[in-house]
Motif scaffolding. Structure first.
Motif, mmCIF file in Angstrom:
data_model
loop_
_atom_site.group_PDB
_atom_site.id
_atom_site.type_symbol
_atom_site.label_atom_id
_atom_site.label_comp_id
_atom_site.label_asym_id
_atom_site.label_seq_id
_atom_site.Cartn_x
_atom_site.Cartn_y
_atom_site.Cartn_z
ATOM 1 N N TYR A 170 11.002 -3.133 -2.332
ATOM 2 C CA TYR A 170 12.052 -3.872 -2.143
ATOM 3 C C TYR A 170 12.429 -4.684 -0.879
ATOM 4 N N HIS A 171 11.713 -4.333 0.307
ATOM 5 C CA HIS A 171 11.997 -5.008 1.427
ATOM 6 C C HIS A 171 11.170 -6.522 1.233
ATOM 7 N N GLY A 220 7.939 2.026 -3.473
ATOM 8 C CA GLY A 220 9.375 1.473 -3.654
ATOM 9 C C GLY A 220 10.258 0.833 -2.700
ATOM 10 N N VAL A 221 10.078 1.310 -1.332
ATOM 11 C CA VAL A 221 10.806 0.863 -0.529
ATOM 12 C C VAL A 221 10.142 -0.487 0.057
#
Length: 159
Positions: free
Chosen positions: A130-131, A126-127
């Motif tokens: 997102y980035h 998820g991180v």
């Protein structure tokens, strides 16, 4: 990550290099990143040396070469676009391949260009997504034909 030489590049090209470097250095679990044009040519890479030997104890990209990651990203992009057409699924936004020893993420930027990330198996997906979306949002509107041409030339001269 070895910082690429941005001497002589336009402000937009230097900004994209900075965004790419930031993605690799700031997001845990990211090994390498590449931007590939719609015709499969590498425009940006977190490893501009392409064939440099990996440092001891540091993970390397596919076979240690960002050119290999660009080829993989281009192939995955092509396969998923073909699958979406066959399934009448519309445009492909992102693709993720989870493997025992790592993950590969591919996200559309604009006009067929792709952002690819090779990450550790225990990364926070998820991180990373997102980035990647942040990068795409910042890079998409500046990735003009002129800038793509400049980036291609800078990648060719780095080889």
């Amino acid at each position: 990550m070895t910082a690429p030489s941005t001497f002589g590049l336009s402000t937009e090209a230097r900004n994209l290099h900075w965004l790419l470097s930031n993605l690799v250095e700031e997001v845990p679990g990211v090994h390498s990143v590449t931007v590939v044009s719609s015709d499969g040519l590498m425009l940006l890479s977190s490893d501009p040396g392409h064939l440099s030997a990996p440092e001891e104890g540091k993970p390397s990209g596919p076979r240690g070469s960002s050119a290999d990651l660009a080829t993989i990203v281009s192939g995955i992009g092509s396969l998923t676009v073909g699958a979406a057409k066959l399934m009448e699924g519309g445009g492909v936004k992102q693709t993720m391949v989870a493997m025992e020893e790592g993950s590969v993420f591919v996200m559309s930027i604009s006009d067929g260009s792709l952002l690819g990330v090779h990450a550790a198996p225990d990364c926070d997906m998820g991180v990373i997504a997102y980035h990647m979306a942040l990068f795409v949002g910042r890079a998409g509107h500046v990735l003009t034909p002129e800038l793509r041409s400049e980036l291609r030339k800078s990648m060719e001269s780095a080889q």
